[in-house]
Design an enzyme around this catalytic site. Structure first.
Site, PDB file in Angstrom:
ATOM      1  N   ASP A  25       7.621   6.863  -1.218  1.00  0.00           N
ATOM      2  CA  ASP A  25       6.236   5.925  -1.222  1.00  0.00           C
ATOM      3  C   ASP A  25       6.375   4.910  -0.018  1.00  0.00           C
ATOM      4  OD1 ASP A  25       5.359   7.567  -3.268  1.00  0.00           O
ATOM      5  OD2 ASP A  25       5.803   6.200  -4.749  1.00  0.00           O
ATOM      6  N   PRO A  35       4.662  -5.265 -11.579  1.00  0.00           N
ATOM      7  CA  PRO A  35       5.643  -4.827 -12.691  1.00  0.00           C
ATOM      8  C   PRO A  35       6.499  -3.793 -12.061  1.00  0.00           C
ATOM      9  CG  PRO A  35       3.470  -4.899 -13.519  1.00  0.00           C
ATOM     10  CD  PRO A  35       3.043  -5.068 -11.894  1.00  0.00           C
ATOM     11  N   ALA A  86       6.811   0.901 -13.187  1.00  0.00           N
ATOM     12  CA  ALA A  86       5.680   1.224 -13.711  1.00  0.00           C
ATOM     13  C   ALA A  86       4.911   2.250 -13.290  1.00  0.00           C
ATOM     14  CB  ALA A  86       4.918   0.025 -14.093  1.00  0.00           C
ATOM     15  N   GLY A  87       5.135   2.670 -11.896  1.00  0.00           N
ATOM     16  CA  GLY A  87       4.444   3.640 -11.165  1.00  0.00           C
ATOM     17  C   GLY A  87       3.457   2.881 -10.175  1.00  0.00           C
ATOM     18  N   LEU A  88       3.454   1.722  -9.799  1.00  0.00           N
ATOM     19  CA  LEU A  88       2.760   0.862  -9.039  1.00  0.00           C
ATOM     20  C   LEU A  88       3.335   0.854  -7.613  1.00  0.00           C
ATOM     21  CD1 LEU A  88       1.462  -1.658 -11.797  1.00  0.00           C
ATOM     22  CD2 LEU A  88       0.253   0.178 -10.507  1.00  0.00           C
ATOM     23  N   GLY A 109       5.930  -1.027  -6.463  1.00  0.00           N
ATOM     24  CA  GLY A 109       6.605  -2.442  -6.141  1.00  0.00           C
ATOM     25  C   GLY A 109       7.608  -2.461  -5.122  1.00  0.00           C
ATOM     26  N   GLY A 110       8.542  -1.596  -5.333  1.00  0.00           N
ATOM     27  CA  GLY A 110       9.756  -1.543  -4.975  1.00  0.00           C
ATOM     28  C   GLY A 110       9.724  -1.120  -3.194  1.00  0.00           C
ATOM     29  N   SER A 111       8.482   0.162  -3.272  1.00  0.00           N
ATOM     30  CA  SER A 111       8.314   0.594  -2.031  1.00  0.00           C
ATOM     31  C   SER A 111       7.490  -0.513  -1.198  1.00  0.00           C
ATOM     32  CB  SER A 111       7.449   1.825  -1.972  1.00  0.00           C
ATOM     33  OG  SER A 111       8.254   2.762  -2.808  1.00  0.00           O
ATOM     34  N   ALA A 112       6.627  -1.184  -1.683  1.00  0.00           N
ATOM     35  CA  ALA A 112       5.887  -2.387  -1.057  1.00  0.00           C
ATOM     36  C   ALA A 112       6.701  -3.350  -0.368  1.00  0.00           C
ATOM     37  CB  ALA A 112       4.781  -2.895  -1.900  1.00  0.00           C
ATOM     38  N   LYS A 125       0.112   0.046  -5.343  1.00  0.00           N
ATOM     39  CA  LYS A 125      -0.630   1.169  -5.056  1.00  0.00           C
ATOM     40  C   LYS A 125      -1.093   1.872  -6.275  1.00  0.00           C
ATOM     41  CE  LYS A 125       2.857   4.264  -5.965  1.00  0.00           C
ATOM     42  NZ  LYS A 125       2.557   5.312  -7.225  1.00  0.00           N
TER      43      LYS A 125
END
Length: 310
Positions: free
Chosen positions: A153, A111, A114-116, A118-121, A14
């Site tokens: 998130d 990554p 990094a604020g993207l 990934g862990g939540s996804a 995201k």
């Protein structure tokens, strides 16, 4: 209907197109308003049934369009009990009331730290994969509530698309998406500690409720042009401290390469810039001056794609 032998889930990253942080609440969380946007960069999670217990295997796959992440980023993704995907799988089984476990194979491309998101996804992917693996149907509202227990998130990762997030980010309102867009995400080698960033916002009095109201009014009126939201800013850019010159320099180099409105996503440290109409991603990558890892992404209508494999 027979149960699938395996379930494969595509879990997308995201962007926070804009992010305004408000005051700290009595429960310790901060009120915020953000516009979330799913993008094409994605991890893949495959789940298989086990009689009992859970096992997670993490693999890393290069997905950058230019450069490579330093090896230390792999260590940021735990494969043990600290992994959010494992926690989500266990929560799904417990709340759904089914017996059995799962073997999870996670291919990481987003990554970490990094604020993207990934862990939540990955957590959202594990939750829906386990439910699908055991044939359990759960209404979206309940899945979102379970996701909020795992992290702020995770509900958006379950919902996907374009959405206004309020509360601590877990209260979501889908937004009619504006035109599809492409962006380049630059991931620097330096990182931002989220907890420290929130503390700095409190310390310097930079939480502004009026910014939240502007977000809500604009988001509720119409489909959003990405740059309309991006210009509203990101509160975390104001508390980078010694990293402020690094951030400013990265934004300058992204603009020089042809990208529009470079902006931090989440609490950082990834920075994204929109590709203008008719601009070639290859040309931008070729003009960019710097050692940051670059990803070319597209806006996406969904955050998760679930495939049941026989």
């Amino acid at each position: 209907m027979s149960l699938p032998r395996r379930v494969r889930v595509t879990a997308r990253a995201k962007l926070n197109l804009g992010l305004a942080v408000g005051p700290r609440r009595p429960d310790g969380f901060h009120e915020l308003v953000t516009v979330f946007q799913s993008v094409s960069l994605a991890d893949t999670l495959v789940a298989e049934r086990r009689p009992r217990g859970f096992r997670l295997v993490v693999r890393h796959e290069a997905a950058a369009d230019r450069g490579a992440l330093p090896a230390r980023t792999r260590a940021a993704v735990p494969s043990g009990s600290g992994n959010l995907a494992l926690r989500a799988a266990r929560l799904a089984v417990r709340r759904a009331g089914v017996s059995g476990g799962a073997r999870l194979t996670l291919t990481k491309r987003i990554p970490a730290q990094a604020g993207l998101g990934g862990g939540s996804a990955d957590a959202a992917a594990a939750l829906v994969a386990v439910l699908a693996l055991y044939g359990v149907r759960v209404p979206l509202a309940r899945r979102l509530a379970w996701g909020a227990e795992l992290g702020s998130d995770v509900p958006f990762a379950l919902l996907g698309g374009t959405a206004l997030g309020t509360g601590r980010g877990e209260r979501l309102r889908p937004i009619r998406p504006g035109p599809a867009f492409r962006a380049v995400v630059a991931v620097p080698r330096w990182r931002v500690a989220t907890v420290r960033a929130f503390r700095a916002l409190d310390r310097y009095g930079l939480t502004r409720p009026n910014a939240k109201l502007r977000f809500a009014k604009v988001a509720g009126r119409r489909a959003l042009e990405p740059c309309d939201v991006i210009r509203m800013g990101n509160s975390f850019e104001e508390v980078l401290g010694s990293r402020s010159p690094d951030f400013a320099g990265l934004c300058s180099r992204m603009r020089e390469a042809g990208l529009v409105e470079p902006r931090m996503t989440g609490s950082g440290s990834a920075v994204f810039g929109v590709l203008g109409h008719g601009l070639s991603a290859r040309a931008v990558l070729g003009r960019f001056a710097g050692q940051e890892t670059l990803y070319v992404v597209r806006s996406a209508r969904r955050g998760l794609e679930v495939h049941r494999l026989r």
